[in-house]
Design a protein around this motif. Structure first.
Motif, mmCIF file in Angstrom:
data_model
loop_
_atom_site.group_PDB
_atom_site.id
_atom_site.type_symbol
_atom_site.label_atom_id
_atom_site.label_comp_id
_atom_site.label_asym_id
_atom_site.label_seq_id
_atom_site.Cartn_x
_atom_site.Cartn_y
_atom_site.Cartn_z
ATOM 1 N N ILE A 107 10.157 8.848 -11.603
ATOM 2 C CA ILE A 107 9.628 7.535 -11.224
ATOM 3 C C ILE A 107 9.407 7.485 -9.715
ATOM 4 N N TYR A 108 8.540 6.576 -9.295
ATOM 5 C CA TYR A 108 8.231 6.438 -7.873
ATOM 6 C C TYR A 108 9.475 5.967 -7.115
ATOM 7 N N PRO A 109 9.873 6.686 -6.046
ATOM 8 C CA PRO A 109 11.140 6.353 -5.385
ATOM 9 C C PRO A 109 11.049 5.198 -4.374
ATOM 10 N N GLY A 110 9.874 4.577 -4.251
ATOM 11 C CA GLY A 110 9.790 3.421 -3.351
ATOM 12 C C GLY A 110 9.558 3.798 -1.891
ATOM 13 N N THR A 111 9.089 5.008 -1.677
ATOM 14 C CA THR A 111 8.890 5.538 -0.321
ATOM 15 C C THR A 111 8.163 4.566 0.621
ATOM 16 N N CYS A 112 7.096 3.933 0.130
ATOM 17 C CA CYS A 112 6.255 3.105 1.011
ATOM 18 C C CYS A 112 6.593 1.614 0.959
ATOM 19 N N ARG A 113 7.658 1.282 0.252
ATOM 20 C CA ARG A 113 8.007 -0.137 0.066
ATOM 21 C C ARG A 113 8.009 -0.939 1.360
ATOM 22 N N ALA A 117 0.835 -1.196 0.000
ATOM 23 C CA ALA A 117 0.000 0.000 0.000
ATOM 24 C C ALA A 117 0.872 1.249 0.000
ATOM 25 N N CYS A 118 0.476 2.228 -0.791
ATOM 26 C CA CYS A 118 1.227 3.483 -0.904
ATOM 27 C C CYS A 118 0.286 4.637 -0.601
ATOM 28 N N THR A 119 0.685 5.445 0.366
ATOM 29 C CA THR A 119 -0.171 6.567 0.774
ATOM 30 C C THR A 119 0.429 7.914 0.360
ATOM 31 N N CYS A 120 1.423 7.882 -0.477
ATOM 32 C CA CYS A 120 2.041 9.144 -0.907
ATOM 33 C C CYS A 120 0.998 10.024 -1.603
ATOM 34 N N SER A 121 1.042 11.278 -1.290
ATOM 35 C CA SER A 121 0.114 12.203 -1.942
ATOM 36 C C SER A 121 0.690 12.614 -3.291
#
Ligand code: GLU
Ligand code: ZN
Length: 294
Positions: free
Chosen positions: A113-119, A100-104
């Motif tokens: 590209i998505y940096p994998g913050t919520c990995r 799940a990714c909650t990035c705004s």
């Protein structure tokens, strides 16, 4: 004709009506299937109700009929396939492949590209987008027209969304699950989807399904370089000019219909196309300006 294992499909999105660019893709997939006695399916990719144009589904099917196309079996709708998509996602959540990714939008603004913050965070699934982890690997395939195409998923794509925060399933996920479910062996579509294909190869690998063959036809573009039908409203295909527009689509695909065909019925134009189909004549380009076509 001898029995064939070829299964092709045309998969329109009802966010608009069919335009000349979609006709070129439909003609190519139809002729490529029928020329070898294969099956040809129509699948409605209605994953995004808010962006659907009311009446577009019926209009698309009506236009296909008027232009002489005959599909096999019922028209399948992605809006009815949520359970199948969720079953796959649940499996990937359990194995840790999906998360799940909650990035705004603001947090991701300006990132290529998505940096994998919520990995490695463990967010609840509610009110979150779901992403799939991608490997640091290059995925490549040989397109029947465009030749070799390769993309490094880690560096060029990043972990991508398979279900949006609003609960809508992503095209990349649905297309792979449904092509496998319907036994599609050959995907013939517009070259705008070339750079989606490596993501789809990766999902096919995760699902353990057979990789289909791919053929990407040139996109028909406006003088300003925009894709027909997408970036701004291009006119829907007129019902009463089917034969000349089918002939124009054949020219766009490098085929050489005889002049006499101009007076024929749509079905006769397609029948000529089936009998004379030569996919090696399709221009090896990603796009053709509409003005260049006769
Ligand atoms: N639904 C997609 C579109 O209309 C086509 C998907 C596909 O052919 O894979 O652009
Ligand atoms: Zn995130």
């Amino acid at each position: 004709m001898a029995e064939s294992h070829y299964v092709g499909r045309f998969a329109p999105t009802p966010s608009g009506y069919l335009h000349f660019g979609s006709l070129v893709a439909a003609v190519a997939s139809y002729l490529d299937a029928r020329a070898v006695g294969g099956r040809w399916l129509v699948r409605m990719e209605d994953l995004d109700p808010p962006r659907e144009v009311p009446g577009a589904q019926a209009a698309i099917l009506d236009t296909l009929e008027r232009y002489g196309f005959e599909w096999d079996g019922p028209v399948e709708r992605q809006s009815e396939r949520s359970e199948a998509y969720m079953a796959v996602i649940e499996q990937w959540l359990r194995s840790g492949l999906a998360y799940a990714c909650t990035c705004s939008r603001k947090q991701l603004d300006g990132l290529h590209i998505y940096p994998g913050t919520c990995r490695n965070a463990v967010h609840p699934l509610e009110d979150a987008a779901l992403r799939i982890r991608v490997p640091e690997l290059e995925y490549a395939f040989i397109d029947r027209v465009q030749g070799e195409f390769r993309q490094h998923l880690g560096r060029e794509v990043g972990d991508f969304i398979i279900r949006r925060r609003d609960g809508l399933y992503a095209y990349q996920l649905a297309v792979v699950i449904d092509d496998a479910w319907q036994g599609v062996t050959d995907i013939v579509r517009g070259a705008d989807l070339l750079d989606s294909t490596p993501r789809q190869l990766y999902l096919q690998e995760l699902l353990g399904v057979t990789q289909p063959r791919y053929l990407h036809v040139p996109l028909i573009i406006q003088p300003d370089g925009h894709k027909l039908g997408k970036s701004y409203r291009s006119p829907p295909l007129p019902p009463d000019h089917a034969a000349p527009l089918l002939i124009r689509a054949l020219h766009a695909l490098g085929q050489q219909p005889p002049g006499e065909l101009a007076g024929a019925m749509p079905r006769e134009v397609l029948a000529w196309g089936i009998g004379s189909w030569d996919a090696t004549r399709i221009p090896r380009v990603h796009s053709i300006p509409e003005a260049q076509l006769e």
